[in-house]
Design a protein around this motif. Sequence first.
Motif, PDB file in Angstrom:
ATOM      1  N   PHE A  19       0.801  -0.840   0.328  1.00 31.77           N
ATOM      2  CA  PHE A  19      -0.332   0.419  -0.253  1.00 31.77           C
ATOM      3  C   PHE A  19       0.691   1.350   0.008  1.00 31.77           C
ATOM      4  CE2 PHE A  19      -2.869   2.487   2.585  1.00 31.77           C
ATOM      5  CZ  PHE A  19      -3.415   3.193   1.475  1.00 31.77           C
ATOM      6  N   SER A  20       0.661   2.089  -0.803  1.00 27.25           N
ATOM      7  CA  SER A  20       1.730   3.399  -0.888  1.00 27.25           C
ATOM      8  C   SER A  20       0.541   4.887  -1.657  1.00 27.25           C
ATOM      9  CB  SER A  20       2.579   2.967  -2.152  1.00 27.25           C
ATOM     10  OG  SER A  20       3.500   1.502  -1.483  1.00 27.25           O
ATOM     11  N   GLY A  21       1.259   6.053  -1.095  1.00 25.85           N
ATOM     12  CA  GLY A  21       0.927   6.780  -1.411  1.00 25.85           C
ATOM     13  C   GLY A  21       2.139   7.758  -0.903  1.00 25.85           C
ATOM     14  N   PHE A  22       1.309   9.552  -1.586  1.00 30.21           N
ATOM     15  CA  PHE A  22       1.865   9.874  -2.072  1.00 30.21           C
ATOM     16  C   PHE A  22       1.626  11.374  -3.015  1.00 30.21           C
ATOM     17  CE2 PHE A  22       3.189   8.520  -5.977  1.00 30.21           C
ATOM     18  CZ  PHE A  22       3.432   9.336  -7.037  1.00 30.21           C
ATOM     19  N   LEU A  23       2.409  12.482  -2.287  1.00 31.04           N
ATOM     20  CA  LEU A  23       1.470  13.558  -2.350  1.00 31.04           C
ATOM     21  C   LEU A  23       2.261  14.763  -3.636  1.00 31.04           C
ATOM     22  CD1 LEU A  23      -0.144  16.772  -1.683  1.00 31.04           C
ATOM     23  CD2 LEU A  23       2.054  17.471  -0.210  1.00 31.04           C
ATOM     24  N   VAL A  24       0.933  14.485  -5.204  1.00 28.80           N
ATOM     25  CA  VAL A  24       2.088  14.745  -6.229  1.00 28.80           C
ATOM     26  C   VAL A  24       2.210  16.526  -6.109  1.00 28.80           C
ATOM     27  CG1 VAL A  24       0.567  15.291  -8.155  1.00 28.80           C
ATOM     28  CG2 VAL A  24       0.290  12.990  -7.145  1.00 28.80           C
ATOM     29  N   PHE A  25       0.776  17.197  -5.378  1.00 26.98           N
ATOM     30  CA  PHE A  25       0.944  18.710  -5.242  1.00 26.98           C
ATOM     31  C   PHE A  25       0.340  19.680  -4.208  1.00 26.98           C
ATOM     32  CE2 PHE A  25      -0.959  17.884  -9.130  1.00 26.98           C
ATOM     33  CZ  PHE A  25      -2.009  19.554  -8.716  1.00 26.98           C
ATOM     34  N   PRO A  26       0.477  20.397  -3.483  1.00 29.98           N
ATOM     35  CA  PRO A  26      -0.677  20.919  -2.247  1.00 29.98           C
ATOM     36  C   PRO A  26      -1.367  22.071  -2.955  1.00 29.98           C
ATOM     37  CG  PRO A  26       1.570  22.125  -2.220  1.00 29.98           C
ATOM     38  CD  PRO A  26       2.025  20.497  -3.137  1.00 29.98           C
ATOM     39  N   LEU A  27      -2.987  21.966  -2.729  1.00 31.08           N
ATOM     40  CA  LEU A  27      -4.021  23.225  -3.123  1.00 31.08           C
ATOM     41  C   LEU A  27      -3.709  24.363  -1.899  1.00 31.08           C
ATOM     42  CD1 LEU A  27      -5.912  20.340  -4.602  1.00 31.08           C
ATOM     43  CD2 LEU A  27      -4.729  22.153  -5.566  1.00 31.08           C
TER      44      LEU A  27
END
Length: 201
Positions: free
Chosen positions: A193-201
């Motif tokens: 299970f993986s995830g990451f922030l692509v870009f903040p808003l």
Amino acid sequence: MVPARCPGRCAILALTLLLGCGVAFCLGQNDTEPIVLEGKCLVVCDSNPSSDGAVTSSLGISVRSAGAKVAFSAVRGTNHEPSEMSNTSMTIYFDQVLVNIGNHFDLKTSVFQAPRRGIYSFSFHVVKVYNRQTIQVNLMQNDYPVISAFAGDQDVTREAASNGVLLMVEREDRVYLKLERGTLMGGWKYSTFSGFLVFPL
């Protein structure tokens, strides 16, 4: 000191950054274009800055740490839960963390909690072993299913339910995996299970 230029109307703004960040300049403020400056500082020219914990001036300049990266990857290294655990929520648990930048993935609960609003990428790969049942795995966001994946071939010893998605996530949203259908009675070793922030808003 590295100057940064934002396209737009040219009113020279000077912002002194404390804690060793140096001095940054920005011209104009009509585009939200992030610029990484020397000293690991980030200047965002934003006429409508969001309240996500950044230091924001009355002129609409938001200063964030460029070191605030977010990423995690967890894996299942053993087949079964310890006997003292009772998984009544059907959350799919992981027992090893490969990457946890920012420490926003809680290994004990196997839940990721977003530190800030933004676009995030999530993917999962849940392996069923020696199990002739069909399984359905849901990616959950605040207890609501977002995407699902299925594995139901009864003629193989190992099969995986896999999927991935880009999500707009709010600060403190919780993301995790849930077994919606079937069992993992044979174990789920090598699941990820993986995830990451692509870009903040």
